[in-house]
Structures are given as C-alpha cells and as structure tokens.
Design a protein around this motif. Structure first.
Motif, PDB file in Angstrom:
ATOM      1  N   ALA A   1       0.822  -1.209   0.000  1.00  0.00           N
ATOM      2  CA  ALA A   1       0.000   0.000   0.000  1.00  0.00           C
ATOM      3  C   ALA A   1       0.856   1.259   0.000  1.00  0.00           C
ATOM      4  O   ALA A   1       0.544   2.238  -0.688  1.00  0.00           O
ATOM      5  CB  ALA A   1      -0.940  -0.010   1.207  1.00  0.00           C
ATOM      6  N   LEU A   2       1.932   1.253   0.768  1.00  0.00           N
ATOM      7  CA  LEU A   2       2.837   2.405   0.764  1.00  0.00           C
ATOM      8  C   LEU A   2       3.508   2.545  -0.598  1.00  0.00           C
ATOM      9  O   LEU A   2       3.660   3.657  -1.124  1.00  0.00           O
ATOM     10  CB  LEU A   2       3.878   2.257   1.871  1.00  0.00           C
ATOM     11  N   GLN A   3       3.894   1.429  -1.180  1.00  0.00           N
ATOM     12  CA  GLN A   3       4.492   1.451  -2.511  1.00  0.00           C
ATOM     13  C   GLN A   3       3.477   1.943  -3.541  1.00  0.00           C
ATOM     14  O   GLN A   3       3.750   2.855  -4.330  1.00  0.00           O
ATOM     15  CB  GLN A   3       4.958   0.043  -2.870  1.00  0.00           C
ATOM     16  N   GLY A   4       2.277   1.335  -3.529  1.00  0.00           N
ATOM     17  CA  GLY A   4       1.261   1.673  -4.526  1.00  0.00           C
ATOM     18  C   GLY A   4       0.700   3.075  -4.378  1.00  0.00           C
ATOM     19  O   GLY A   4       0.372   3.726  -5.368  1.00  0.00           O
ATOM     20  N   GLY A   5       0.581   3.548  -3.139  1.00  0.00           N
ATOM     21  CA  GLY A   5      -0.030   4.849  -2.914  1.00  0.00           C
ATOM     22  C   GLY A   5       0.919   6.024  -3.038  1.00  0.00           C
ATOM     23  O   GLY A   5       0.473   7.149  -3.322  1.00  0.00           O
ATOM     24  N   PHE A   6       2.236   5.789  -2.847  1.00  0.00           N
ATOM     25  CA  PHE A   6       3.127   6.942  -2.689  1.00  0.00           C
ATOM     26  C   PHE A   6       4.396   6.922  -3.535  1.00  0.00           C
ATOM     27  O   PHE A   6       5.135   7.900  -3.529  1.00  0.00           O
ATOM     28  CB  PHE A   6       3.484   7.103  -1.200  1.00  0.00           C
TER      29      PHE A   6
ATOM     30  N   GLY B   1       5.666   1.559   8.509  1.00  0.00           N
ATOM     31  CA  GLY B   1       5.384   0.398   7.675  1.00  0.00           C
ATOM     32  C   GLY B   1       6.445  -0.675   7.804  1.00  0.00           C
ATOM     33  O   GLY B   1       6.141  -1.869   7.825  1.00  0.00           O
ATOM     34  N   ALA B   2       7.709  -0.266   7.905  1.00  0.00           N
ATOM     35  CA  ALA B   2       8.806  -1.222   8.047  1.00  0.00           C
ATOM     36  C   ALA B   2       8.667  -2.031   9.332  1.00  0.00           C
ATOM     37  O   ALA B   2       8.864  -3.260   9.344  1.00  0.00           O
ATOM     38  CB  ALA B   2      10.138  -0.485   8.028  1.00  0.00           C
ATOM     39  N   ILE B   3       8.303  -1.364  10.415  1.00  0.00           N
ATOM     40  CA  ILE B   3       8.148  -2.032  11.708  1.00  0.00           C
ATOM     41  C   ILE B   3       6.978  -3.009  11.670  1.00  0.00           C
ATOM     42  O   ILE B   3       7.085  -4.166  12.110  1.00  0.00           O
ATOM     43  CB  ILE B   3       7.959  -0.997  12.834  1.00  0.00           C
ATOM     44  N   VAL B   4       5.840  -2.548  11.132  1.00  0.00           N
ATOM     45  CA  VAL B   4       4.646  -3.399  11.067  1.00  0.00           C
ATOM     46  C   VAL B   4       4.919  -4.632  10.207  1.00  0.00           C
ATOM     47  O   VAL B   4       4.502  -5.749  10.551  1.00  0.00           O
ATOM     48  CB  VAL B   4       3.447  -2.604  10.508  1.00  0.00           C
TER      49      VAL B   4
ATOM     50  N   ILE C   1      12.560  -9.270   6.420  1.00  0.00           N
ATOM     51  CA  ILE C   1      13.762  -8.525   6.820  1.00  0.00           C
ATOM     52  C   ILE C   1      14.210  -7.594   5.692  1.00  0.00           C
ATOM     53  O   ILE C   1      14.474  -6.404   5.901  1.00  0.00           O
ATOM     54  CB  ILE C   1      14.889  -9.496   7.217  1.00  0.00           C
ATOM     55  N   LEU C   2      14.269  -8.132   4.470  1.00  0.00           N
ATOM     56  CA  LEU C   2      14.694  -7.320   3.329  1.00  0.00           C
ATOM     57  C   LEU C   2      13.698  -6.200   3.028  1.00  0.00           C
ATOM     58  O   LEU C   2      14.094  -5.061   2.735  1.00  0.00           O
ATOM     59  CB  LEU C   2      14.869  -8.216   2.097  1.00  0.00           C
ATOM     60  N   SER C   3      12.403  -6.503   3.114  1.00  0.00           N
ATOM     61  CA  SER C   3      11.374  -5.496   2.824  1.00  0.00           C
ATOM     62  C   SER C   3      11.407  -4.363   3.836  1.00  0.00           C
ATOM     63  O   SER C   3      11.256  -3.185   3.472  1.00  0.00           O
ATOM     64  CB  SER C   3       9.984  -6.144   2.831  1.00  0.00           C
ATOM     65  N   SER C   4      11.580  -4.702   5.102  1.00  0.00           N
ATOM     66  CA  SER C   4      11.611  -3.677   6.144  1.00  0.00           C
ATOM     67  C   SER C   4      12.779  -2.720   5.935  1.00  0.00           C
ATOM     68  O   SER C   4      12.642  -1.498   6.088  1.00  0.00           O
ATOM     69  CB  SER C   4      11.698  -4.328   7.527  1.00  0.00           C
ATOM     70  N   LEU C   5      13.932  -3.266   5.569  1.00  0.00           N
ATOM     71  CA  LEU C   5      15.092  -2.405   5.299  1.00  0.00           C
ATOM     72  C   LEU C   5      14.830  -1.504   4.090  1.00  0.00           C
ATOM     73  O   LEU C   5      15.147  -0.308   4.110  1.00  0.00           O
ATOM     74  CB  LEU C   5      16.324  -3.267   5.054  1.00  0.00           C
ATOM     75  N   ALA C   6      14.218  -2.065   3.048  1.00  0.00           N
ATOM     76  CA  ALA C   6      13.934  -1.267   1.853  1.00  0.00           C
ATOM     77  C   ALA C   6      12.936  -0.150   2.156  1.00  0.00           C
ATOM     78  O   ALA C   6      13.100   0.980   1.678  1.00  0.00           O
ATOM     79  CB  ALA C   6      13.391  -2.169   0.746  1.00  0.00           C
ATOM     80  N   LEU C   7      11.908  -0.448   2.954  1.00  0.00           N
ATOM     81  CA  LEU C   7      10.924   0.578   3.307  1.00  0.00           C
ATOM     82  C   LEU C   7      11.570   1.735   4.060  1.00  0.00           C
ATOM     83  O   LEU C   7      11.176   2.902   3.891  1.00  0.00           O
ATOM     84  CB  LEU C   7       9.803  -0.037   4.155  1.00  0.00           C
TER      85      LEU C   7
END
Length: 460
Positions: free
Chosen positions: A26-31, A187-190, A88-94
């Motif tokens: 959602a963060l990727q798609g919305g922003f 978002g990264a934490i969630v 883990i990888l997604s959280s770092l990227a966010l």
C-alpha cells in the motif's frame, strides 16, 4: 493427506503476516508516484519508472514458489523461512525508499522493495492451500483478504495521519516530506512484526511421503524444465483465469502508477509544480513554488487517504464473505464478475465527480473489485491444481499478474490513454474499462469445482 478444518483464530494467525505485506504494497502503490514526482519525474515517465515492480514479480515468484515446494525444515517448515527472509529485506527497503535523493535511486529502491515483498508474498498464497481442506479454501482466502483490507486502509492513510499529528508536509525542492518518511518507517516495523507473529504461531504439514520428498530433492535441479512443463500443462481453468487477471491487474497497475498525478491534477487542481518553470533564484517565484509544492503534497496525502478506502471496503466485502462462506457455498464466478464491474464503475466515476469528497464512493466501489481479486481467482485456481505443485503453480499464475503490468508500464497506459485525449485523468477511464472487460471474461469459467466448492457442512 486428510486435512482437518481450522478454526477462525488459526486461519487468522496463518494470514496475519499479510497485514505487513500489504503495508508494504500500500505504501508502494499509494506513494511511489508521489516520490517520483517530487524527485522531478514527468507524468508520462511515471509508468516506466514502475517497471521494476512487475519485472521482479515475474522473476521472483516462480523461483520462490519452486524453491518453497522443495523446502522442508522440522522447525521452520516449508513456506515460513521465505516469509522471514522477505520481511527482513522489505523492512530495510521501506526504511530507505523515502530517503532517496535522486530519481534513479528511488527507482532502484522500488526494485529492491518489490522483490523483497514478493519473497514473502508468494508462499502466503501457497500456505492457505497447504493448510486448508478444499471446503475451506474460499474461507481462507477471504480471511486473508480481510487482513489485506485492513493493511491497505491503514497504510494508505499513514502520511495523512502523521501529518495530522504535526509532522511536516513541507520540504525543499527534490526532498521527500518528513510525513512520508515517518509513514514508511512505521510500515517497516509493522511488516517485520506481523510476519514474525505468523512465523511463530503457525505450523505446517510435513510432506506426505518424506522419503520420496528427500529423493526428489536429491535429483538434479530441473527448475527451468519444470517451469516450462508446468506452463505447457496448465489446466484450462488457469488459462481462463489468466485472461481475467490480465485485464484486472492492468487496471490496478494503472491506478497505482497514475491515480496520484491524475487526481491531484483533475480533482484537487494542485498538480505537482515543475521546478524548471520557476526562477528559484527569485524569492517571489521560489515562494510560489514552495506554496504549490506544499499544496501538491497535502493533496497527495488526501488522495492516499481516499485510496485507503478501497482497502476498507474490500475489508467489508471480505468480512461479509467470511461470515457467509464459513457455513455456505458461493458462486465464485458471479461474485467475481459483479465485483469487477462495480470496481470499473468506480474508476470511471472519477472523471465526473464534482468534488474530492466523492472519491470515497469511487474507491469504495473499487474496493469490492480488490477484495474479490485477492480471493476468488486463488480459490478457483486451488481447486484445479496438484497440491504437490501448489507453490510453483501459484508462482506461474503470478505471470498473469505481472505481464499486464509490464505491458502497462512500457507504454500501454500512455498509448491507450492518449486515444481518449491528453488529460491525465483519462488513465482512470482506461482502468475502469479494463476492469469491466475483466468482469465479463468470467463467463468463460465453466468448470464446476472452480465455480463453487460446497462447504463440508453441506457435503454428503
């Protein structure tokens, strides 16, 4: 193997990690389009900047599906190791995405982010089919959709929420506002926390024949031949669903990439200011640019918040289906067709709404389509494939999601929109028309088990 029926809490636990995955999407798609525009992207260039997302899905999901089918660990199971690595990888990227200082950097981080999310996401689809008997598949995918709806709604509203708490929407030219940076950090934490919850609260069935499974693992890696063979032998239901998926995901990719520029321009009358049109050495013109940029950022927050409503309505859609499919059967074909057509009407309505408040209704209709897209095709597909190949089949099925997005990114959106005129809002008309076509394609689905699978409570 006869699988026992699971209770709501067990299904909830195994799907809860999708809340974090959807925060990422959602963060990727919305922003991301907003970030691209802030960093100086032209509107016509935005779709191609999104090419990383579908390309990574095309490459990553079949590979991860194939690998997870051939994975087994006594403690971590088959799918959960991939949940964790992807999280883990997604959280770092966010964390890093909104700190991009150049357009190429943001596009690169989008590539990393989408690949990482896909590592977690594909095994989640397979897990539902792994764990649930056929009679609970619709129920399981709908519960997953309920959680996705919550994630979409909350994550899409995060910049707006943190802005209301006093975090600034203003920033220098080419700098992402702090409200967006804070939202991505949340978002990264969630993402990480919810995946960990599923990993530690969910168990998996071991392979039915462990000796045979070990023998298969020792065989020479046949990844490409297996993928090609499975593509060539895909069931007819999968091919028909693929056509529906093509038009469905063309529509939603158009929304994710173009809704922010289209709506800030057409509905809010606050398009992203182009720095080249201002003399930044002149204090008056610099002040005018800053004012226009802040107005664009605030309008983008509101667009994001309204986009969150499609998550909220998909959640309501899923909740109704959860209550209904717990004990009754549904006609998946007609549920999906009706939902997609309603979503198409929602997109088209954006062209004629008199004021921004009506976007709530537009996105509510889109939410019905989104809720159905996330559940009905997978429920129909899972009734038509070999359970031993569920991971790789789900990965191949993802081709019907990413190929239309690639076509949209490399010029499909710009070309079809240009046939209607030069207005950016025409992209939403294209999305609506595509979704309506997808809806009518459901008439192609004729296989009985795909259309409906009777609940065990009603089985003889």
């Amino acid at each position: 193997m006869k699988k026992r029926k699971l209770g709501f809490l067990e299904i909830w636990n195994m799907s809860f990690g999708f809340l974090g995955i959807q925060f990422g999407f959602a963060l990727q798609g919305g922003f991301m389009s907003r970030i691209f525009q802030t960093l100086g992207a032209e509107i016509d260039d935005i779709p191609i900047l999104w090419i990383a997302a579908p390309l990574t899905g095309l490459l990553v999901q079949p590979i991860i599906g194939y690998m997870s089918d051939r994975t087994w660990h006594p403690r971590w199971g088959r799918r959960r190791p991939y949940f964790l690595i992807g999280a883990i990888l997604s959280s770092l990227a966010l964390l890093f995405v909104p700190h991009s200082s150049a357009l190429w950097m943001a596009a690169g981080f989008l590539w990393i982010l989408d690949a990482s999310i896909n590592i977690s996401m594909e095994p989640f689809r397979a897990l539902v089919a792994d764990k649930l008997p056929k009679s609970q598949r619709s129920y399981g995918f709908v519960v997953q959709t309920l959680i996705i709806g919550v994630g979409t709604w909350v994550a899409s509203s995060l910049p707006w929420m943190v802005s209301k708490l006093g975090v600034s929407d203003s920033a220098e030219s080419g700098v992402i506002p702090m409200s967006v940076k804070v939202a991505f950090a949340i978002g990264a934490i969630v993402f990480l926390v919810t995946i960990l919850y599923t990993v530690f609260t969910t168990s998996e069935y071991p392979p039915e024949d462990m000796e045979e499974f070990k023998k298969e693992k020792k065989k020479k890696n046949q990844f490409l031949p297996d993928i090609i063979n499975n593509i060539g032998s895909m069931p007819s239901t999968m091919k028909k669903l693929g056509l529906i998926q093509f038009f469905s995901w063309f529509a939603f990719f158009t929304m994710w990439s173009m809704a922010n520029p289209a709506l800030t321009e057409h509905v809010y009358k606050t398009p992203a200011p182009i720095e080249a049109n201002y003399n930044m050495d002149n204090s008056v013109e610099k002040s005018a640019f800053d004012t226009a940029n802040t107005a664009f950022q605030k309008a983008s927050n509101e667009v994001g918040s309204y986009m969150g409503i499609y998550g909220l309505s998909s959640m309501a859609f899923a909740l109704i289906l959860v209550l209904y499919t717990a004990k009754r059967r549904i006609n998946r074909k007609y549920v999906h067709m009706t939902s997609l057509i309603l979503g198409g009407i929602g997109f088209i309505s954006m062209y004629v709404i008199p004021s921004p408040e009506y976007l709530a209704l537009s996105f509510a209709l889109i939410g019905f389509a989104w809720g159905s897209i996330l559940s009905m095709p997978y429920a129909m597909l899972s009734s038509s494939v070999d359970p031993k190949k569920m991971g790789v089949i789900m990965g191949i099925f993802n081709m019907f999601i990413v190929i239309p997005q690639i076509i949209a990114a490399v010029g499909g959106i710009n070309y079809v929109s240009s046939l209607l005129g030069e207005k950016t809002i025409n992209a939403m008309l294209v999305a609506g028309s595509s979704l309506i076509i997808a809806g009518f394609c459901n008439f192609l689905i004729t296989e009985k088990n795909a259309i409906t699978y009777q609940s065990e409570a009603y089985e003889e």
